[in-house]
Design a protein around this motif. Structure first.
Motif, short mmCIF file in Angstrom:
data_model
loop_
_atom_site.label_atom_id
_atom_site.label_comp_id
_atom_site.label_asym_id
_atom_site.label_seq_id
_atom_site.Cartn_x
_atom_site.Cartn_y
_atom_site.Cartn_z
N ASN A 61 0.80 -1.28 0.00
CA ASN A 61 -0.14 0.26 0.15
C ASN A 61 0.88 1.18 0.21
N GLN A 90 1.01 5.27 1.59
CA GLN A 90 0.34 6.41 2.33
C GLN A 90 0.96 7.70 1.87
N TYR A 93 1.76 11.56 3.53
CA TYR A 93 1.74 12.39 4.80
C TYR A 93 2.20 13.92 4.40
N PHE A 138 -0.37 12.14 8.52
CA PHE A 138 -1.28 11.24 7.82
C PHE A 138 -2.35 12.10 6.86
N GLN A 170 -4.51 6.72 2.42
CA GLN A 170 -4.03 5.50 2.33
C GLN A 170 -4.44 4.79 1.05
N PHE A 182 5.11 13.74 1.82
CA PHE A 182 5.84 12.68 1.67
C PHE A 182 5.12 11.50 1.25
N LEU A 241 4.37 0.73 1.76
CA LEU A 241 4.57 -0.59 2.60
C LEU A 241 5.08 -1.85 1.75
N ASN A 271 7.68 -5.86 7.09
CA ASN A 271 6.41 -5.01 6.99
C ASN A 271 6.67 -3.70 7.22
N LYS A 272 7.61 -3.04 6.47
CA LYS A 272 8.14 -1.59 6.79
C LYS A 272 7.66 -0.79 5.92
N LEU A 273 7.21 0.38 6.65
CA LEU A 273 6.92 1.80 5.99
C LEU A 273 8.28 2.46 5.43
N PHE A 288 9.62 5.82 3.74
CA PHE A 288 9.43 7.17 3.41
C PHE A 288 9.89 7.62 2.31
#
Lengths: 112, 113
Positions: free
Chosen positions: A31, A33, A35, A45, A48, A88, A92, A98-100, A102
């Motif tokens: 996904n 997101q 910001y 935020f 998403q 930003f 994911l 499972n790290k976001l 940026f």
């Protein structure tokens, strides 16, 4: 390692002009997101996106997730001075960590 | 009612010193993070804890040591501070890990002289 790049790095517009920032990932994302960070503030935020080709709107902001789930865009129609800040994307990757991740950010300046 | 709070907001110190930054969230989230934002505004994750357990530990010098006494708190201790540690450090939390919305604290601006 995985990178999420955004272009442009900086954009200066006159109030009322449109603005677009593009986000590109080197790998497929689960996904994405978005910001917004106002000058001197912290990231907040916005939205998403999960599905391939998804488009979402928030008033003058339009967010899009690419068909291949490797890129995204944020378009602002008729910018206002309140839109100033750094935008930003954050992707994911999924998997074990499972790290976001940026993106590099796009700084938007709006001249009244 | 601040959701994610950090102290101090500003921290100015000499090279070689040891300092700590504290973070607390009252959102009932299970996961907390530390990010470093450099002068170019790049946001890099440093650590992530889920329910007091370390789950993400990026390539960070071992001078940086996070501590989570409970799931509402995640502190960051930095030993032997260096000039390159100057940055804004953000704490964040999310309901669970990975793709959940992250809520950021106001940031701590660290300046190492």
């Amino acid at each position: 390692g995985q990178q999420v790049m955004q272009i442009p790095q900086y954009q200066h517009v006159q109030e009322g002009e449109d603005f677009t920032t593009y986000c590109n990932s080197s790998t497929t994302l689960s996904n994405i997101q978005w910001y917004k960070q106002r000058p001197g503030g912290h990231p907040v935020f916005l939205i998403q996106l999960v599905k391939s080709g998804e488009v979402k709107k928030q008033k003058r902001l339009t967010f899009q997730f690419g068909e291949a789930k490797k890129n995204s865009s944020l378009h602002i129609t008729a910018t206002q001075t309140t839109d100033v800040g750094t935008y930003f994307c954050a992707g994911l990757r999924g998997g074990a960590t499972n790290k976001l991740i940026f993106g590099t950010g796009t700084l938007l300046a709006v001249q009244p | 009612d601040t959701a994610v709070s950090q102290t101090p907001k500003y921290l100015v110190t000499q090279m070689g010193n040891d300092k700590s930054i504290k973070c607390e969230q009252n959102l009932g989230h299970d996961t907390m993070y530390w990010y470093k934002q450099d002068s170019k505004k790049f946001l890099k994750i440093m650590f992530s804890y889920n329910n007091k357990e370390l789950i993400i530990n990026e390539t960070v010098p071992n001078r940086f040591s996070p501590k989570s006494p409970d799931k509402a708190h995640l502190n960051l201790h930095i030993n032997s501070l260096e000039l390159g540690d100057s940055a804004v450090y953000f704490c964040a939390s999310s309901r669970s890990g990975g793709g959940d919305t992250q809520y950021f604290g106001p940031g701590t601006r660290l300046t190492v002289l």
